[in-house]
Design an enzyme around this catalytic site. Structure first.
Site, PDB file in Angstrom:
ATOM      1  N   LEU A  11       0.859  -1.197   0.000  1.00  0.00           N
ATOM      2  CA  LEU A  11       0.000   0.000   0.000  1.00  0.00           C
ATOM      3  C   LEU A  11       0.893   1.244   0.000  1.00  0.00           C
ATOM      4  O   LEU A  11       0.759   2.148   0.795  1.00  0.00           O
ATOM      5  CB  LEU A  11      -0.932  -0.019   1.222  1.00  0.00           C
ATOM      6  CG  LEU A  11      -2.022   1.056   1.292  1.00  0.00           C
ATOM      7  CD1 LEU A  11      -2.981   0.988   0.110  1.00  0.00           C
ATOM      8  CD2 LEU A  11      -2.797   0.962   2.607  1.00  0.00           C
ATOM      9  N   VAL A  14       2.020   2.849  -5.547  1.00  0.00           N
ATOM     10  CA  VAL A  14       1.135   2.197  -6.523  1.00  0.00           C
ATOM     11  C   VAL A  14      -0.084   1.579  -5.838  1.00  0.00           C
ATOM     12  O   VAL A  14      -1.223   1.720  -6.324  1.00  0.00           O
ATOM     13  CB  VAL A  14       1.911   1.127  -7.333  1.00  0.00           C
ATOM     14  CG1 VAL A  14       1.014   0.534  -8.414  1.00  0.00           C
ATOM     15  CG2 VAL A  14       3.160   1.729  -7.975  1.00  0.00           C
ATOM     16  N   GLU A 129       1.297  -5.368 -16.907  1.00  0.00           N
ATOM     17  CA  GLU A 129       1.331  -4.167 -17.753  1.00  0.00           C
ATOM     18  C   GLU A 129       2.117  -3.011 -17.122  1.00  0.00           C
ATOM     19  O   GLU A 129       2.850  -2.291 -17.804  1.00  0.00           O
ATOM     20  CB  GLU A 129      -0.107  -3.705 -18.040  1.00  0.00           C
ATOM     21  CG  GLU A 129      -0.233  -2.511 -18.949  1.00  0.00           C
ATOM     22  CD  GLU A 129       0.323  -2.774 -20.334  1.00  0.00           C
ATOM     23  OE1 GLU A 129      -0.284  -3.522 -21.098  1.00  0.00           O
ATOM     24  OE2 GLU A 129       1.399  -2.220 -20.649  1.00  0.00           O
ATOM     25  N   VAL A 132       6.447  -1.985 -17.131  1.00  0.00           N
ATOM     26  CA  VAL A 132       7.249  -1.174 -18.067  1.00  0.00           C
ATOM     27  C   VAL A 132       6.465   0.070 -18.440  1.00  0.00           C
ATOM     28  O   VAL A 132       5.300  -0.016 -18.843  1.00  0.00           O
ATOM     29  CB  VAL A 132       7.584  -1.954 -19.357  1.00  0.00           C
ATOM     30  CG1 VAL A 132       8.427  -1.096 -20.300  1.00  0.00           C
ATOM     31  CG2 VAL A 132       8.310  -3.251 -19.040  1.00  0.00           C
ATOM     32  N   GLY A 134       5.084   2.500 -16.767  1.00  0.00           N
ATOM     33  CA  GLY A 134       3.930   2.754 -15.889  1.00  0.00           C
ATOM     34  C   GLY A 134       2.560   2.882 -16.529  1.00  0.00           C
ATOM     35  O   GLY A 134       1.798   1.919 -16.582  1.00  0.00           O
ATOM     36  N   ILE A 136       1.721   3.660 -19.694  1.00  0.00           N
ATOM     37  CA  ILE A 136       1.577   3.423 -21.146  1.00  0.00           C
ATOM     38  C   ILE A 136       1.235   1.948 -21.359  1.00  0.00           C
ATOM     39  O   ILE A 136       1.983   1.084 -20.918  1.00  0.00           O
ATOM     40  CB  ILE A 136       2.896   3.744 -21.911  1.00  0.00           C
ATOM     41  CG1 ILE A 136       3.419   5.138 -21.565  1.00  0.00           C
ATOM     42  CG2 ILE A 136       2.690   3.582 -23.406  1.00  0.00           C
ATOM     43  CD1 ILE A 136       4.792   5.463 -22.190  1.00  0.00           C
ATOM     44  N   GLU A 190      15.432   7.463  -6.429  1.00  0.00           N
ATOM     45  CA  GLU A 190      15.530   6.811  -5.124  1.00  0.00           C
ATOM     46  C   GLU A 190      16.690   7.420  -4.340  1.00  0.00           C
ATOM     47  O   GLU A 190      17.582   8.029  -4.925  1.00  0.00           O
ATOM     48  CB  GLU A 190      15.844   5.314  -5.321  1.00  0.00           C
ATOM     49  CG  GLU A 190      14.966   4.600  -6.299  1.00  0.00           C
ATOM     50  CD  GLU A 190      13.606   4.266  -5.714  1.00  0.00           C
ATOM     51  OE1 GLU A 190      13.524   4.076  -4.489  1.00  0.00           O
ATOM     52  OE2 GLU A 190      12.637   4.245  -6.472  1.00  0.00           O
ATOM     53  N   ASP A 201      17.669  -0.319 -14.347  1.00  0.00           N
ATOM     54  CA  ASP A 201      16.202  -0.274 -14.395  1.00  0.00           C
ATOM     55  C   ASP A 201      15.726  -0.336 -15.864  1.00  0.00           C
ATOM     56  O   ASP A 201      14.827  -1.110 -16.199  1.00  0.00           O
ATOM     57  CB  ASP A 201      15.712   1.014 -13.719  1.00  0.00           C
ATOM     58  CG  ASP A 201      14.206   1.170 -13.794  1.00  0.00           C
ATOM     59  OD1 ASP A 201      13.506   0.492 -13.031  1.00  0.00           O
ATOM     60  OD2 ASP A 201      13.725   1.962 -14.632  1.00  0.00           O
ATOM     61  N   LYS A 205      13.576  -3.326 -18.005  1.00  0.00           N
ATOM     62  CA  LYS A 205      12.376  -3.052 -18.797  1.00  0.00           C
ATOM     63  C   LYS A 205      12.580  -3.480 -20.256  1.00  0.00           C
ATOM     64  O   LYS A 205      11.662  -4.003 -20.893  1.00  0.00           O
ATOM     65  CB  LYS A 205      12.019  -1.570 -18.699  1.00  0.00           C
ATOM     66  CG  LYS A 205      11.543  -1.201 -17.283  1.00  0.00           C
ATOM     67  CD  LYS A 205      11.503   0.294 -17.067  1.00  0.00           C
ATOM     68  CE  LYS A 205      10.958   0.639 -15.690  1.00  0.00           C
ATOM     69  NZ  LYS A 205      11.169   2.052 -15.328  1.00  0.00           N
TER      70      LYS A 205
HETATM   71  P1  NAP Z   1       6.485   1.670  -2.234  1.00  0.00           P
HETATM   72  O1  NAP Z   1       5.871   3.018  -2.285  1.00  0.00           O
HETATM   73  O2  NAP Z   1       7.805   1.514  -1.580  1.00  0.00           O
HETATM   74  O3  NAP Z   1       5.431   0.704  -1.502  1.00  0.00           O
HETATM   75  C1  NAP Z   1       5.730  -0.612  -1.155  1.00  0.00           C
HETATM   76  C2  NAP Z   1       4.592  -1.133  -0.283  1.00  0.00           C
HETATM   77  O4  NAP Z   1       4.803  -2.499  -0.014  1.00  0.00           O
HETATM   78  C3  NAP Z   1       4.452  -0.445   1.073  1.00  0.00           C
HETATM   79  O5  NAP Z   1       3.097  -0.320   1.395  1.00  0.00           O
HETATM   80  C4  NAP Z   1       5.154  -1.403   2.035  1.00  0.00           C
HETATM   81  O6  NAP Z   1       4.591  -1.375   3.336  1.00  0.00           O
HETATM   82  C5  NAP Z   1       4.871  -2.733   1.389  1.00  0.00           C
HETATM   83  N1  NAP Z   1       5.953  -3.685   1.571  1.00  0.00           N
HETATM   84  C6  NAP Z   1       7.189  -3.646   1.026  1.00  0.00           C
HETATM   85  N2  NAP Z   1       7.903  -4.717   1.403  1.00  0.00           N
HETATM   86  C7  NAP Z   1       7.098  -5.436   2.217  1.00  0.00           C
HETATM   87  C8  NAP Z   1       7.267  -6.646   2.939  1.00  0.00           C
HETATM   88  N3  NAP Z   1       8.409  -7.325   2.889  1.00  0.00           N
HETATM   89  N4  NAP Z   1       6.236  -7.108   3.661  1.00  0.00           N
HETATM   90  C9  NAP Z   1       5.083  -6.417   3.717  1.00  0.00           C
HETATM   91  N5  NAP Z   1       4.847  -5.276   3.051  1.00  0.00           N
HETATM   92  C10 NAP Z   1       5.863  -4.786   2.310  1.00  0.00           C
HETATM   93  O7  NAP Z   1       6.622   1.044  -3.687  1.00  0.00           O
HETATM   94  P2  NAP Z   1       5.889   1.527  -5.022  1.00  0.00           P
HETATM   95  O8  NAP Z   1       6.577   2.729  -5.553  1.00  0.00           O
HETATM   96  O9  NAP Z   1       4.434   1.587  -4.810  1.00  0.00           O
HETATM   97  O10 NAP Z   1       6.279   0.347  -6.034  1.00  0.00           O
HETATM   98  C11 NAP Z   1       5.670  -0.906  -5.920  1.00  0.00           C
HETATM   99  C12 NAP Z   1       6.047  -1.769  -7.142  1.00  0.00           C
HETATM  100  O11 NAP Z   1       5.569  -1.136  -8.318  1.00  0.00           O
HETATM  101  C13 NAP Z   1       7.536  -1.968  -7.340  1.00  0.00           C
HETATM  102  O12 NAP Z   1       7.759  -3.257  -7.875  1.00  0.00           O
HETATM  103  C14 NAP Z   1       7.902  -0.915  -8.389  1.00  0.00           C
HETATM  104  O13 NAP Z   1       9.037  -1.246  -9.158  1.00  0.00           O
HETATM  105  C15 NAP Z   1       6.647  -0.950  -9.232  1.00  0.00           C
HETATM  106  N6  NAP Z   1       6.412   0.294  -9.973  1.00  0.00           N
HETATM  107  C16 NAP Z   1       6.357   1.462  -9.301  1.00  0.00           C
HETATM  108  C17 NAP Z   1       6.109   2.632  -9.996  1.00  0.00           C
HETATM  109  C18 NAP Z   1       5.989   3.945  -9.293  1.00  0.00           C
HETATM  110  O14 NAP Z   1       5.661   4.940  -9.931  1.00  0.00           O
HETATM  111  N7  NAP Z   1       6.211   4.021  -7.987  1.00  0.00           N
HETATM  112  C19 NAP Z   1       5.934   2.582 -11.399  1.00  0.00           C
HETATM  113  C20 NAP Z   1       5.979   1.355 -12.058  1.00  0.00           C
HETATM  114  C21 NAP Z   1       6.211   0.211 -11.327  1.00  0.00           C
HETATM  115  P3  NAP Z   1       4.602  -0.036   4.267  1.00  0.00           P
HETATM  116  O15 NAP Z   1       3.661   0.904   3.584  1.00  0.00           O
HETATM  117  O16 NAP Z   1       4.086  -0.495   5.589  1.00  0.00           O
HETATM  118  O17 NAP Z   1       6.016   0.428   4.288  1.00  0.00           O
HETATM  119  N1  HSE Z   2      12.604   4.442 -11.224  1.00  0.00           N
HETATM  120  C1  HSE Z   2      11.692   4.285 -12.307  1.00  0.00           C
HETATM  121  C2  HSE Z   2      11.849   5.464 -13.249  1.00  0.00           C
HETATM  122  C3  HSE Z   2      10.261   4.220 -11.794  1.00  0.00           C
HETATM  123  O1  HSE Z   2      12.548   6.449 -12.936  1.00  0.00           O
HETATM  124  O2  HSE Z   2      11.316   5.422 -14.350  1.00  0.00           O
HETATM  125  C4  HSE Z   2       9.324   3.521 -12.744  1.00  0.00           C
HETATM  126  O3  HSE Z   2       9.671   2.194 -12.980  1.00  0.00           O
END
Ligand code: NAP
Ligand code: HSE
Length: 428
Positions: A11, A14, A129, A132, A134, A136, A190, A201, A205
């Site tokens: 949570l 995403v 989907e 890669v 996000g 698109i 990050e 990264d 993709k």
């Molecule tokens: P995030 O903000 O760091 O959220 C991760 C969530 O997972 C948090 O709610 C965290 O809990 C929970 N979590 C992580 N490790 C855990 C564990 N071991 N046990 C239980 N809960 C755990 O990550 P995000 O940015 O949403 O990204 C999630 C995924 O989507 C990743 O694979 C990322 O590569 C992919 N993605 C992200 C984006 C983007 O724009 N952010 C775009 C494309 C793809 P807490 O909230 O309690 O810390």
């Molecule tokens: N770190 C990635 C980026 C997030 O900058 O595009 C989406 O995968």
């Protein structure tokens, strides 16, 4: 109608978007699939953490098995990230006949084949989907939209962080380190930006995109990757003067049954459609034998754009459930392809050399290119008054990386060449 019950793993950025879209678009979604979609349980690391969204606290759990082994859950949506744990949970969910939607490119690039095989064995769907670019819908486009064509090239700006950095460097003349710091403060990069800036990264993709585009089994080890940490303001300014833009491009190419996949900072002609993709935006350019040039553009990351793709996958899974066709995806990696080594990949090259400014130096440099069988397309020597050294910029015709490496090695033992400042692939 019985609702479809979803177990949400994560949570964060995403996951929060997924809850917002499933709740906010509930009526529209249930009209499309014929029943409500309910998020029944949510895995988090810390239940006590303050959230930007209000969720029923009884749905939150810190125990993944409570969700993955819950017989009432139909679909697992994995948006927690990481590799080992998420893989374990997904495989267990599939073992129990649950369908899976994931946004995890790290996991799918490394273990996608194993996960997809398990899904086929269990008659389950695994859709990814959002992994890669996000927001698109490029994965569905490659699988379905291009099913009738033979794709010969995929070029992607698939990392928003590096595109943001290069755009700021180009448009505002800012230094790499300053823009990286700003990108971190804005939450684009990050706190450890290594996998973004060193091209990993994007390589992950491109592994996914090239596997789907060429219908072949491409692994991460097949993708050579170089990032942007060495890009200087000088390189960017010379690119501009020559009519190019510097972008971190993933480039996958196919010639008959041979493919190459690489990620590197690349000088692309300003007139190419992908050259105008700026800021955190992503784009994927696809060249098909029949269709010709196409390009797909949009947000590559962020809460709602990424969640849009996740929830679209969820809708597809539920539609398949209604039709009873889960796990019947077509085989997508039936082509056996030869892989070009990094040295065999051919392109034009840009070279920036610092050399002694005296008679005969240009002739020596030209001789090296001739000896290594690399043809020069253009040469530029900006005027450098009152200096004993000068810069020379050379753009070559197409040459293999092996030949270019011979050129660079020969320059290493040429006294007149004081420094090989930069070497870039050139496209367009
Ligand atoms: P995030 O903000 O760091 O959220 C991760 C969530 O997972 C948090 O709610 C965290 O809990 C929970 N979590 C992580 N490790 C855990 C564990 N071991 N046990 C239980 N809960 C755990 O990550 P995000 O940015 O949403 O990204 C999630 C995924 O989507 C990743 O694979 C990322 O590569 C992919 N993605 C992200 C984006 C983007 O724009 N952010 C775009 C494309 C793809 P807490 O909230 O309690 O810390
Ligand atoms: N770190 C990635 C980026 C997030 O900058 O595009 C989406 O995968």
């Amino acid at each position: 109608m019985e609702p479809i019950k979803v177990g949400l793993l994560g949570l964060g950025t995403v996951g929060t978007g997924v809850v917002r879209i499933v709740e906010g678009h509930q009526e529209d979604l249930s009209n499309q699939v014929g029943c409500p979609i309910t998020i029944a349980q949510i895995l988090v690391k810390d239940r006590a953490k303050a959230r930007s969204i209000s969720v029923d606290a009884s749905k939150l759990t810190e125990d993944p098995w409570e969700i993955v082994r819950n017989p009432d859950i139909d679909v697992i949506v994995e948006v927690m990230g990481g590799i080992a744990q998420s893989k374990e949970y997904i495989l267990e969910a599939l073992e129990r006949g649950k369908h899976v939607v994931t946004a995890n490119k790290d996991l799918m690039a490394l273990h996608g084949q194993e996960i997809l095989q398990k899904a086929r064995d269990k008659g389950c769907d695994v859709l990814y989907e959002a992994s890669v670019a996000g927001g698109i819908p490029i994965i569905r486009t490659l699988i379905e939209g291009f099913s009738s064509d033979r794709i010969t090239k995929i070029m992607g700006i698939v990392n928003g962080t590096t595109n943001y950095i290069l755009t700021k460097m180009s448009q505002e003349g800012a230094a790499y380190a300053d823009v990286l710091k700003e990108a971190q403060e804005l939450g684009y990069a990050e706190s450890d930006p290594t996998s973004d800036v060193e091209g990993l990264d994007a390589a992950r993709k491109m592994t996914i995109l090239s596997s789907l585009g060429f219908r072949a089994n491409v692994s991460l080890d097949d993708v050579s990757a170089k990032g942007i940490s060495q890009v200087s303001q000088e390189d960017i300014q010379y690119a501009k003067r020559l009519g190019y833009v510097l972008k971190l491009l993933g480039i996958a190419e196919r010639q008959d049954d041979t493919i190459s996949v690489s990620v590197q900072p690349t000088m692309i002609k300003q007139s190419h459609p992908i050259a105008s993709v700026n800021g955190v935006f992503n784009a994927v350019y696809v060249l098909g034998e029949a269709v010709g040039e196409t390009m797909f553009y949009g947000a590559g990351a962020g809460e709602l754009p990424t969640a849009t793709s996740v929830v679209a996958d969820l809708v597809a899974v539920v539609k398949n459930m209604k039709l009873g066709v889960n796990g019947r995806q077509a085989q997508l990696s039936y082509n056996v392809m030869k892989l070009k080594t990094d040295e065999q990949i051919a392109s034009k090259f840009f070279l920036l050399l610092h050399v002694e400014d005296r008679a005969g130096v240009l002739a020596q440099i030209a001789q090296v290119f001739s000896d290594c069988d690399v043809s020069i397309e253009s040469v530029m020597q900006p005027s450098a008054p009152n200096k004993s050294s000068t810069e020379i910029i050379i753009i070559t015709h197409e040459a293999s990386k092996a030949s270019m490496n011979h050129v660079l090695k020969a320059f290493g033992s040429l006294a007149a060449v004081r420094e090989i400042k930069s070497v870039y692939r050139v496209e367009g």
